[in-house]
Write a protein that holds these residues in place. Sequence first.
Motif, PDB file in Angstrom:
ATOM      1  N   ALA A 288      63.700  -9.358  38.324  1.00  0.00           N
ATOM      2  CA  ALA A 288      63.157  -8.134  37.720  1.00  0.00           C
ATOM      3  C   ALA A 288      64.114  -6.950  37.863  1.00  0.00           C
ATOM      4  O   ALA A 288      63.799  -5.940  38.494  1.00  0.00           O
ATOM      5  CB  ALA A 288      61.784  -7.801  38.276  1.00  0.00           C
ATOM      6  N   ALA A 289      65.290  -7.110  37.273  1.00  0.00           N
ATOM      7  CA  ALA A 289      66.308  -6.041  37.200  1.00  0.00           C
ATOM      8  C   ALA A 289      66.827  -5.609  38.560  1.00  0.00           C
ATOM      9  O   ALA A 289      67.346  -4.513  38.712  1.00  0.00           O
ATOM     10  CB  ALA A 289      65.786  -4.832  36.417  1.00  0.00           C
ATOM     11  N   MET A 290      66.695  -6.492  39.556  1.00  0.00           N
ATOM     12  CA  MET A 290      67.157  -6.121  40.893  1.00  0.00           C
ATOM     13  C   MET A 290      68.619  -6.510  41.093  1.00  0.00           C
ATOM     14  O   MET A 290      69.391  -5.751  41.675  1.00  0.00           O
ATOM     15  CB  MET A 290      66.275  -6.813  41.922  1.00  0.00           C
ATOM     16  CG  MET A 290      66.407  -6.222  43.292  1.00  0.00           C
ATOM     17  SD  MET A 290      65.431  -7.154  44.458  1.00  0.00           S
ATOM     18  CE  MET A 290      66.138  -6.550  45.970  1.00  0.00           C
ATOM     19  N   LEU A 291      68.996  -7.690  40.614  1.00  0.00           N
ATOM     20  CA  LEU A 291      70.362  -8.170  40.785  1.00  0.00           C
ATOM     21  C   LEU A 291      71.004  -8.375  39.418  1.00  0.00           C
ATOM     22  O   LEU A 291      70.354  -8.888  38.515  1.00  0.00           O
ATOM     23  CB  LEU A 291      70.367  -9.526  41.508  1.00  0.00           C
ATOM     24  CG  LEU A 291      69.721  -9.624  42.886  1.00  0.00           C
ATOM     25  CD1 LEU A 291      69.605 -11.078  43.300  1.00  0.00           C
ATOM     26  CD2 LEU A 291      70.537  -8.855  43.908  1.00  0.00           C
ATOM     27  N   PRO A 292      72.277  -8.008  39.265  1.00  0.00           N
ATOM     28  CA  PRO A 292      72.966  -8.347  38.031  1.00  0.00           C
ATOM     29  C   PRO A 292      73.076  -9.873  37.928  1.00  0.00           C
ATOM     30  O   PRO A 292      73.229 -10.539  38.953  1.00  0.00           O
ATOM     31  CB  PRO A 292      74.357  -7.726  38.202  1.00  0.00           C
ATOM     32  CG  PRO A 292      74.273  -6.827  39.385  1.00  0.00           C
ATOM     33  CD  PRO A 292      73.143  -7.285  40.226  1.00  0.00           C
ATOM     34  N   MET A 293      72.971 -10.414  36.721  1.00  0.00           N
ATOM     35  CA  MET A 293      73.064 -11.868  36.554  1.00  0.00           C
ATOM     36  C   MET A 293      74.490 -12.320  36.835  1.00  0.00           C
ATOM     37  O   MET A 293      75.431 -11.851  36.200  1.00  0.00           O
ATOM     38  CB  MET A 293      72.650 -12.240  35.124  1.00  0.00           C
ATOM     39  CG  MET A 293      72.774 -13.706  34.792  1.00  0.00           C
ATOM     40  SD  MET A 293      71.683 -14.757  35.783  1.00  0.00           S
ATOM     41  CE  MET A 293      70.090 -14.408  35.031  1.00  0.00           C
ATOM     42  N   SER A 294      74.623 -13.189  37.824  1.00  0.00           N
ATOM     43  CA  SER A 294      75.929 -13.780  38.109  1.00  0.00           C
ATOM     44  C   SER A 294      75.666 -15.089  38.833  1.00  0.00           C
ATOM     45  O   SER A 294      74.567 -15.310  39.361  1.00  0.00           O
ATOM     46  CB  SER A 294      76.782 -12.863  38.982  1.00  0.00           C
ATOM     47  OG  SER A 294      76.270 -12.850  40.302  1.00  0.00           O
TER      48      SER A 294
END
Length: 335
Positions: A288-294
Amino acid sequence: MMRLRQVSLVAPIACLTACQEWQSALHPRGPEARQLADLFWIFTAVTGVVWLLTMLVLLAALLRRRAPPRDPLATDPVTERRMTAIVSTAVGLTGLTVLVLTGLSYASQRDLYSGKGEGLTIRVNGHQFWWEVTYEDAEPYKTFTTANEIHIPVGEPVTVKLNASDVIHSFWVPSLFGKQDLIPGRENAIRFTAEREGTYRGQCAEFCGWQHAHMGLLVVARPKEAFERWREQQIRPADPPADPERQKGLQVFLSKPCVMCHSVRGTPAGGRVAPDLTHVGSRQTLAAAMLPMSRGNLAAWIVDPQSIKPGVNMPLTKLEPDEIDPLVSYLEGLK
Ligand code: CUA
């Protein structure tokens, strides 16, 4: 793990300064948000003037020195009349100010909610602590579900129907619209238009539990053609993995409790209580927008979600060391 968390804190700030990602009611990017911003400035100006006048009168009263009256109970009819006039005028002006502000607020509210539900309709369901996003379509096969990232076409009105499955949440994308509650058993609806291309960050605005502050979302506004391409791609089920690594990842995924909660369309995984992962690799964020996707964040999240987001409903899943890489590759490749 520590390094990942630092990245997640810095990223939104960097985005705000780079002005690519907006999350500010004072930076409206649509007519509805602008109306609310105007209202904010009118209220601020009027109440600012009232405060200033009050302070000036107070200061004048403090500075004005008068000899103490000989008889404190004696009244002077002239002064009495003057005081009555001044107090009545002040009360009248206060009442008028409140009435005008209330009227403006009411008119604005009526205007904001007057729109009919044409255009793109998206259903958003609030969960502890993520957003389920369903794109409805008259043709049922075109209906699909995603999570935490809402794509919309620029310049077109969008209707968002709001509901919640557990407790009350509040949908708030400050640059596009004001707050609106998501209430279990009740449907609320808002309508807004994004005037400019961009990514707008939103936030749950009603305390809903431990991870309320980490219940973010993104609204991605893009030109109609780009939006339609995105939609076509999201409607499709997940492509079967072609390489052996991802094939193993799929087997790991299907053999673990992941499938009890998550769906990947095109596979037997059909859980409905956690985010749909059919195209999880195409999203910009995790949790929920906490971590950038990587790749690293995906691995960290799967291996130990509770240390990143304590109290989240995603449990710890026991994974063998040689299962993590294939699983991450599989999920990352779900574009
Ligand atoms: Cu959901 Cu606060």
